[in-house]
Design an enzyme around this catalytic site. Structure first.
Site, short mmCIF file in Angstrom:
data_model
loop_
_atom_site.label_atom_id
_atom_site.label_comp_id
_atom_site.label_asym_id
_atom_site.label_seq_id
_atom_site.Cartn_x
_atom_site.Cartn_y
_atom_site.Cartn_z
N TYR A 1 23.39 0.93 14.33
CA TYR A 1 24.14 1.09 13.07
C TYR A 1 24.57 2.55 12.89
O TYR A 1 25.62 2.82 12.32
CB TYR A 1 23.32 0.62 11.86
CG TYR A 1 23.59 -0.81 11.51
CD1 TYR A 1 22.98 -1.85 12.19
CD2 TYR A 1 24.51 -1.14 10.50
CE1 TYR A 1 23.24 -3.18 11.88
CE2 TYR A 1 24.77 -2.47 10.19
CZ TYR A 1 24.14 -3.48 10.88
OH TYR A 1 24.42 -4.79 10.57
N THR B 1 -2.58 5.06 8.64
CA THR B 1 -2.68 5.72 7.34
C THR B 1 -3.62 4.91 6.45
O THR B 1 -3.67 3.69 6.55
CB THR B 1 -1.28 5.84 6.72
OG1 THR B 1 -0.47 6.60 7.62
CG2 THR B 1 -1.31 6.53 5.37
N THR C 1 11.26 -10.65 9.73
CA THR C 1 11.27 -9.56 8.75
C THR C 1 11.76 -8.26 9.40
O THR C 1 12.59 -7.55 8.84
CB THR C 1 9.87 -9.39 8.14
OG1 THR C 1 9.54 -10.58 7.43
CG2 THR C 1 9.80 -8.20 7.20
N LEU D 1 10.38 -0.46 3.98
CA LEU D 1 8.96 -0.58 4.32
C LEU D 1 8.50 -2.03 4.42
O LEU D 1 7.36 -2.29 4.81
CB LEU D 1 8.10 0.11 3.23
CG LEU D 1 7.82 1.61 3.38
CD1 LEU D 1 9.09 2.43 3.44
CD2 LEU D 1 6.96 2.10 2.22
N TYR E 1 4.81 -7.87 16.06
CA TYR E 1 4.91 -6.65 15.25
C TYR E 1 5.53 -5.52 16.09
O TYR E 1 6.52 -4.91 15.68
CB TYR E 1 3.52 -6.27 14.76
CG TYR E 1 3.47 -5.05 13.86
CD1 TYR E 1 3.96 -5.11 12.55
CD2 TYR E 1 2.92 -3.85 14.31
CE1 TYR E 1 3.89 -4.00 11.72
CE2 TYR E 1 2.85 -2.74 13.47
CZ TYR E 1 3.33 -2.83 12.18
OH TYR E 1 3.27 -1.72 11.36
N PHE F 1 0.84 -1.21 0.00
CA PHE F 1 0.00 0.00 0.00
C PHE F 1 0.87 1.27 0.00
O PHE F 1 0.88 2.03 -0.98
CB PHE F 1 -0.93 -0.08 1.23
CG PHE F 1 -1.56 1.20 1.66
CD1 PHE F 1 -2.17 2.05 0.75
CD2 PHE F 1 -1.56 1.55 3.02
CE1 PHE F 1 -2.76 3.24 1.17
CE2 PHE F 1 -2.14 2.73 3.44
CZ PHE F 1 -2.74 3.58 2.52
N ASN G 1 19.66 -6.80 7.56
CA ASN G 1 20.22 -6.94 6.21
C ASN G 1 20.20 -5.61 5.45
O ASN G 1 21.16 -5.26 4.76
CB ASN G 1 19.43 -7.98 5.41
CG ASN G 1 19.77 -9.40 5.84
OD1 ASN G 1 20.89 -9.66 6.27
ND2 ASN G 1 18.81 -10.30 5.74
P1 NAD Z 1 1.54 -3.55 3.19
O1 NAD Z 1 1.31 -4.88 3.82
O2 NAD Z 1 0.62 -3.09 2.13
O3 NAD Z 1 3.02 -3.47 2.61
C1 NAD Z 1 4.12 -4.20 3.11
C2 NAD Z 1 4.89 -4.75 1.91
O4 NAD Z 1 6.05 -5.45 2.39
C3 NAD Z 1 4.09 -5.74 1.09
O5 NAD Z 1 4.21 -5.42 -0.27
C4 NAD Z 1 4.72 -7.09 1.42
O6 NAD Z 1 4.58 -8.04 0.40
C5 NAD Z 1 6.16 -6.69 1.68
N1 NAD Z 1 6.90 -7.61 2.55
C6 NAD Z 1 6.49 -8.14 3.74
N2 NAD Z 1 7.44 -8.92 4.26
C7 NAD Z 1 8.49 -8.89 3.37
C8 NAD Z 1 9.76 -9.50 3.34
N3 NAD Z 1 10.16 -10.33 4.31
N4 NAD Z 1 10.57 -9.23 2.29
C9 NAD Z 1 10.18 -8.43 1.27
N5 NAD Z 1 8.97 -7.82 1.25
C10 NAD Z 1 8.14 -8.05 2.29
O7 NAD Z 1 1.60 -2.49 4.39
P2 NAD Z 1 1.76 -0.90 4.36
O8 NAD Z 1 0.59 -0.34 5.05
O9 NAD Z 1 2.10 -0.43 3.00
O10 NAD Z 1 2.99 -0.73 5.34
C11 NAD Z 1 4.31 -0.44 4.86
C12 NAD Z 1 5.23 -0.22 6.06
O11 NAD Z 1 4.76 0.87 6.85
C13 NAD Z 1 5.32 -1.42 7.01
O12 NAD Z 1 6.65 -1.57 7.45
C14 NAD Z 1 4.41 -1.03 8.15
O13 NAD Z 1 4.81 -1.64 9.35
C15 NAD Z 1 4.59 0.48 8.19
N6 NAD Z 1 3.42 1.15 8.81
C16 NAD Z 1 2.25 1.28 8.11
C17 NAD Z 1 1.17 1.91 8.73
C18 NAD Z 1 -0.15 2.13 8.01
O14 NAD Z 1 -1.08 2.66 8.62
N7 NAD Z 1 -0.31 1.77 6.76
C19 NAD Z 1 1.28 2.37 10.05
C20 NAD Z 1 2.48 2.18 10.72
C21 NAD Z 1 3.56 1.58 10.08
#
Ligand code: NAD
Ligand code: UDP
Length: 310
Positions: free
Chosen positions: A159, A175, A92, A73, A145, A13, A99
């Site tokens: 780091y 979001t 992850t 992300l 998480y 997303f 990594n």
């Molecule tokens: P999302 O699930 O749509 O996107 C996460 C992406 O990471 C996906 O495309 C998934 O396939 C990929 N992914 C997961 N594990 C992986 C791995 N081991 N290797 C490679 N790719 C991997 O979620 P999002 O809402 O787009 O969130 C993106 C980031 O922002 C995340 O780290 C999330 O914790 C953080 N975040 C999002 C929100 C929100 O409200 N959307 C709030 C706080 C934090």
């Protein structure tokens, strides 16, 4: 100047919106994803762009690519996805972030970590400032998480101190917007999808718990501003401080969709935070950033997106 930028989780997303915004700024963008929760369709419109590449890779495994900036992300973000395989979620956040920080160190790339308001847990300070250390259950169902993301922050700062990696830690609050996965269980997508289908709106608990919702376009501007601001590390709260109860959100979605759906109460999941609202003074001052899109407007755009999928 055009840079080579790696976006891990780029097919998710937030990642897909970030890739799009970076391409618009004429950067070379590498979208890396294992497609666990992300989808190629989120970036399908970018694949014909000459400066866009996709790599299928899991960040739990190391990778070496020459880049100038890394936005990390990759991580499932919704409770049903991160609880599906909690051990993998920890891997992850911990091994994956390790990594990516190792890569940043080797190629001297600047590193942005997508952290989260979940590091504050069920907060005893309201609104939450960056100096608050949080109230997190280390052994609960959300811990994979929350604690994973807390260790990821620790790794960033170690780091930075030990290896001089140029880090940026953004703590993202709830979001929403187009390209949220329709069935990932997050509240905005759930309510909109349910309302459009005329199904019951599933309100967990009595709906008095609060969240503050940021529209995706506002958040992506903050990511890019933070990455490109010199001499900062964060953590910086990134979100919209306008707070609503979940019941208010349900009522707004019903009103906006004109749906006949009924609100039905369901059991509140364990460790569900009762309140959440960012104090964004630091982001306002350091990044000269303010969210612009009110919930009303953002919901309209989100509803239009989910309607277009039908
Ligand atoms: P999302 O699930 O749509 O996107 C996460 C992406 O990471 C996906 O495309 C998934 O396939 C990929 N992914 C997961 N594990 C992986 C791995 N081991 N290797 C490679 N790719 C991997 O979620 P999002 O809402 O787009 O969130 C993106 C980031 O922002 C995340 O780290 C999330 O914790 C953080 N975040 C999002 C929100 C929100 O409200 N959307 C709030 C706080 C934090
Ligand atoms: N929620 C709800 N109904 C749903 C999905 C979520 O009432 O169908 C509630 C959930 O219990 C929480 C809030 O909405 O209090 C936000 O949930 P989400 O999973 O979107 O985000 P998080 O809890 O991680 O902030």
């Amino acid at each position: 100047m055009s840079k080579r930028i790696l976006v891990t989780g780029g097919a998710g997303f937030l990642g897909s919106h970030l890739c799009e915004a970076l391409l618009l700024q004429n950067h070379d963008v590498i979208c890396l994803d294992n497609f666990f929760t992300g989808n190629k369709s989120n970036v399908a419109h970018l694949t014909s762009h000459s400066k866009f590449e996709i790599i299928r890779h899991d960040i739990i495994e190391p990778i070496l690519i020459e880049v100038d900036q890394i936005y990390n992300l990759a991580c499932p973000a919704s409770p049903i996805h991160y609880q599906y395989n909690p051990i993998k979620t920890v891997k992850t956040s911990v091994m994956g972030t390790l990594n990516m920080l190792g890569l940043a160190k080797r190629v001297k790339a600047r590193f942005f970590q997508a952290s989260t308001s979940e590091v504050y847990g069920d907060p005893q300070q309201h609104p939450q400032t960056e100096s608050y250390w949080g109230n997190v259950n280390p052994i609960g169902e959300r811990s994979c998480y929350d604690e994973g993301k807390r260790v990821a922050e620790t790794l960033c700062f170690d780091y930075h101190r030990q290896e001089q990696v140029d880090i940026r830690v953004g703590r993202i609050f709830n979001t929403y917007g187009p390209r949220m996965a329709a069935h990932d269980g997050r509240v905005v997508s759930n309510f909109v999808v349910q309302a459009l289908a005329g199904e019951d709106i599933t309100l967990y608990g009595d709906g008095s718990q609060t969240r503050s919702f940021c529209y995706v376009d506002d958040l992506i501007k903050a990511f890019i501003a933070m990455m490109n601001t010199e001499n900062i590390t964060g953590p910086i709260n990134l979100g919209n401080p306008n707070e609503f109860t979940i019941l208010e959100l349900a009522q707004k979605v019903i009103a906006k969709t004109g749906s006949k759906s009924k609100i039905v109460k369901k059991i509140l999941p364990s460790d569900d935070p009762k309140v959440r609202r960012p104090d964004i003074s630091l982001a306002q001052k350091t990044l000269n950033w303010n969210p612009q899109i009110a919930l009303e407007e953002g919901l309209d755009k989100t509803i239009a997106y989910f309607k277009s999928l039908k």
